[in-house]
Write an enzyme that holds these catalytic residues in place. Sequence first.
Site, PDB file in Angstrom:
ATOM      1  CB  CYS A  83       1.919  -7.723  18.786  1.00  0.00           C
ATOM      2  SG  CYS A  83       1.152  -7.100  17.270  1.00  0.00           S
ATOM      3  CG  HIS A  86       4.268  -1.519   2.212  1.00  0.00           C
ATOM      4  ND1 HIS A  86       2.942  -1.861   2.133  1.00  0.00           N
ATOM      5  CD2 HIS A  86       4.716  -2.023   3.376  1.00  0.00           C
ATOM      6  CE1 HIS A  86       2.608  -2.542   3.205  1.00  0.00           C
ATOM      7  NE2 HIS A  86       3.662  -2.653   3.983  1.00  0.00           N
ATOM      8  CE  LYS A 118       2.449   1.402  10.496  1.00  0.00           C
ATOM      9  NZ  LYS A 118       2.467  -0.038  10.361  1.00  0.00           N
ATOM     10  CE  LYS A 157       1.578  -5.406   4.957  1.00  0.00           C
ATOM     11  NZ  LYS A 157       2.752  -6.022   4.337  1.00  0.00           N
ATOM     12  CB  CYS A 165       4.950  -5.973  16.329  1.00  0.00           C
ATOM     13  SG  CYS A 165       3.956  -4.519  16.507  1.00  0.00           S
ATOM     14  CG  HIS A 180      -0.397  -0.075   2.535  1.00  0.00           C
ATOM     15  ND1 HIS A 180       0.300   0.964   3.068  1.00  0.00           N
ATOM     16  CD2 HIS A 180      -0.386  -1.055   3.482  1.00  0.00           C
ATOM     17  CE1 HIS A 180       0.705   0.664   4.286  1.00  0.00           C
ATOM     18  NE2 HIS A 180       0.317  -0.583   4.559  1.00  0.00           N
ATOM     19  CG  HIS A 191      -0.313  -4.052  14.282  1.00  0.00           C
ATOM     20  ND1 HIS A 191       0.953  -4.227  14.782  1.00  0.00           N
ATOM     21  CD2 HIS A 191      -0.193  -3.956  12.940  1.00  0.00           C
ATOM     22  CE1 HIS A 191       1.810  -4.253  13.775  1.00  0.00           C
ATOM     23  NE2 HIS A 191       1.148  -4.082  12.650  1.00  0.00           N
ATOM     24  CB  CYS A 248      -0.412  -4.510  19.361  1.00  0.00           C
ATOM     25  SG  CYS A 248       0.818  -3.623  18.420  1.00  0.00           S
TER      26      CYS A 248
HETATM   27  O1  ME8 Z   1       7.846  -4.460   9.322  1.00  0.00           O
HETATM   28  N1  ME8 Z   1       3.124   4.793   6.717  1.00  0.00           N
HETATM   29  O2  ME8 Z   1       7.349  -5.231   7.209  1.00  0.00           O
HETATM   30  P1  ME8 Z   1       6.000  -4.451   6.860  1.00  0.00           P
HETATM   31  C1  ME8 Z   1       4.403   4.840   6.342  1.00  0.00           C
HETATM   32  N2  ME8 Z   1       9.039  -7.188   7.495  1.00  0.00           N
HETATM   33  N3  ME8 Z   1       5.140   3.749   6.105  1.00  0.00           N
HETATM   34  C2  ME8 Z   1       4.556   2.562   6.251  1.00  0.00           C
HETATM   35  C3  ME8 Z   1       3.212   2.434   6.644  1.00  0.00           C
HETATM   36  C4  ME8 Z   1       2.489   3.634   6.881  1.00  0.00           C
HETATM   37  N4  ME8 Z   1       1.222   3.644   7.237  1.00  0.00           N
HETATM   38  N5  ME8 Z   1       2.908   1.128   6.694  1.00  0.00           N
HETATM   39  C5  ME8 Z   1       4.024   0.452   6.334  1.00  0.00           C
HETATM   40  C6  ME8 Z   1       8.043  -5.213   8.382  1.00  0.00           C
HETATM   41  N6  ME8 Z   1       5.024   1.313   6.062  1.00  0.00           N
HETATM   42  C7  ME8 Z   1       9.226  -6.143   8.404  1.00  0.00           C
HETATM   43  C8  ME8 Z   1      10.471  -5.344   8.101  1.00  0.00           C
HETATM   44  S1  ME8 Z   1      13.112  -5.165   7.736  1.00  0.00           S
HETATM   45  C9  ME8 Z   1      14.407  -6.067   8.122  1.00  0.00           C
HETATM   46  C10 ME8 Z   1      11.738  -6.141   8.171  1.00  0.00           C
HETATM   47  C11 ME8 Z   1       6.392   0.982   5.628  1.00  0.00           C
HETATM   48  O3  ME8 Z   1       5.473  -5.065   5.620  1.00  0.00           O
HETATM   49  C12 ME8 Z   1       7.412   1.493   6.649  1.00  0.00           C
HETATM   50  O4  ME8 Z   1       8.665   1.529   6.040  1.00  0.00           O
HETATM   51  O5  ME8 Z   1       5.115  -4.384   8.038  1.00  0.00           O
HETATM   52  C13 ME8 Z   1       7.392   0.393   7.672  1.00  0.00           C
HETATM   53  O6  ME8 Z   1       8.516   0.416   8.517  1.00  0.00           O
HETATM   54  C14 ME8 Z   1       7.354  -0.824   6.767  1.00  0.00           C
HETATM   55  O7  ME8 Z   1       6.523  -0.417   5.646  1.00  0.00           O
HETATM   56  C15 ME8 Z   1       6.791  -2.045   7.447  1.00  0.00           C
HETATM   57  O8  ME8 Z   1       6.529  -3.005   6.472  1.00  0.00           O
END
Ligand code: ME8
Length: 668
Positions: free
Chosen positions: A125, A20, A303, A306, A128, A17, A145, A142
């Site tokens: 959680c 990301h 926030k 997903k 997370c 989304h 979330h 959490c």
């Molecule tokens: O945390 N606003 O993956 P993830 C801004 N797999 N950025 C956002 C966002 C939002 N509402 N939602 C997601 C993970 N992001 C782990 C990471 S790294 C070694 C492992 C972005 O799919 C932001 O960069 O939950 C956030 O930190 C990341 O997506 C989390 O993606």
Amino acid sequence: MSRYFTTPIYYVNDRPHIGHLYTTLVTDTLTRFHRLQGEDVRFLTGTDEHGQKIEKVAKREGVAPIDVADRHAPTFRDLWKRFGVANDDFIRTTEPRHRIGVTELIRRLEAAGDLYVAGHEGWYCVGCEAFYPEKDLEGGKCPTHGTAAEWQKEENVFFRLSKYQDRLLELYEKGSVPGIPFVFPETRLNEVRSFVSAGLKDLSVSRTAIEWGIPFPGHPGHVVYVWLDALTNYLTALGFGSSDEELVARYWPEGDERRVTHLVGKDILRFHAVFWPAFLMSAGLPLPTQVVSHGFWLKDQRKMSKSVGNVVRPDALVDAFGVDALRWHLISEMSFGQDASFSDEAFLVRYNSDLANGLGNTLSRAVRMASDAFGAATPGERCDDNDVKRVAEEAVATWDAAFRGCRLHEAAEAIRTLLGAIDGYITAKEPWKRVKAEGVTPALHRIHFNALEGLRIAAVMLAPIAPGASAEVLRRLGTPKSAEELRPSDLAWGGLPLGAPLAPAAPLFPRADAKAYFAELAKESPVTEETKPVAAEVPAAAPAAPAVPVPAAAPAAEPARISIEEFFKADLRVAEIIAAEKVEKSKKLMKMRVRIGEEERTIVAGIATAYTGEQLVGRKVVVVANLLPAKLMGIESNGMVLAASLPGTGEPSLLAVDPSVPSGTKVK
Ligand code: ME8
């Protein structure tokens, strides 16, 4: 000096989304800025495919976890491709090269004496993939979330995180490279520092309750904790632990002659700024230079996530307005480091003001006039002493400093300033009048040169943020170069060729008609009141679709002017709320019974996120009394309550009326 930029690797439990996309575009923009400087830059992104989150989705769907990963990983890869993201590599944690590197890292943690086995229980959680102390949960849920934490109990392998407390605090004090704070922005560095100062507990780094992960070396039945697995991707993608570590030597060597920068959202800062450097210290490996953390894109004041399900996907906006428009909006709209609210309305306002008007219109105007004056060619004379040149030089310096300081929105602002100055310059110099009065003089050549040369420099500055639009502007100015071919010399004044072919072309960014866009969107996917895109950010409560502030022909951000007669068509009245209850199954809607003079009626308003029924009853408000009735979630609403929409969040704030004013009183 080499540079290595990374995004988080995203979970494959769903499609990407806007959140990301933002991190990936920020990383792409910084990568492109440094490539434009001629530096050796590597850019990594990828997907995080193990862990309980993915296993749960697979179980629910009755498929293997790898099938879930195989389905979603390409949606990330494809979206990045569509947005022109110039990553060098895309790693999936289910790849053999990754497993080899993780196994090697664990071997080193073991050799350092930092692993031991112990019993463990706590609140977990799954969103997370982390344990939480009970005090950090909000009503058992959490804080990120808003979902219930689960009690988990198992025997795990532990990592001696506590042993690294002092070294971590020293890292936050001195940086891994002197003069560069380990975490940016500073507020986040302070958060991390106080978290670590409060005392670190050892970290459980294996799981027995799940099967979907990398087998933990030496501990049958355990899989590697998904964060130890995931963080290591930054090294495994360079070949760490394999027979070929050439890329490790080039992008992650010891010493100061390289910069390793991890871009992350603030939700995962702790993992990157505490766990990751501790693992590396234990393994005797060099540390990254900096962890750069940005804020959240919010939707409905939460926030975008997903797990929560309130996500905005970029597809419809991109189909209608193109990739560069969304790239520009995301980078400009969020003050880097802070949270921002996403709305289609704000996108359209910015599109019209910055792109259709600021860039597109100024370009069309300058090209058309020069082309008319010089017979479809650029001017024949240059000019090196003028106001546009001075503004351009200042703008380039601001832009450069802003990118180096990770203040991307300020880099965008510098481009906007330059474009505004060019537009103002054309207006002030009135070349259309001069050509009529004086004919084609050397002064006219110079005026057009300045406008077009300013635009050329603005286009070069645009390249890291919107590479497609940049290339198109350069092509139209007779200096065709792709974003990848640009170098710092292209930012210097004077690059516009003289007497080169120049022809007016179709508008670069045609003006958007916001009303037509939303009407079209509604036709394609009929929206309920609950999902209507405008409902989240605009005035409180409208039964009728609120006007979007993008008039067809007026300057973008300003609503069209209306006459006093038109204003008086709205019958504004003081009303008293005599009953109020939240509409079932709706997050925002509040059903109210109001009294307007002698009359009672029902009004439904989108204010339930800001007010409870109790807070409303007895309150006097201003309503539009003569609106046509409309049905909201099946309830007939007769009127609209007026409220301010707070900047940033869009949260409604009701207009206050002195309680002594009788209900039914006209407001004008
Ligand atoms: O945390 N606003 O993956 P993830 C801004 N797999 N950025 C956002 C966002 C939002 N509402 N939602 C997601 C993970 N992001 C782990 C990471 S790294 C070694 C492992 C972005 O799919 C932001 O960069 O939950 C956030 O930190 C990341 O997506 C989390 O993606």
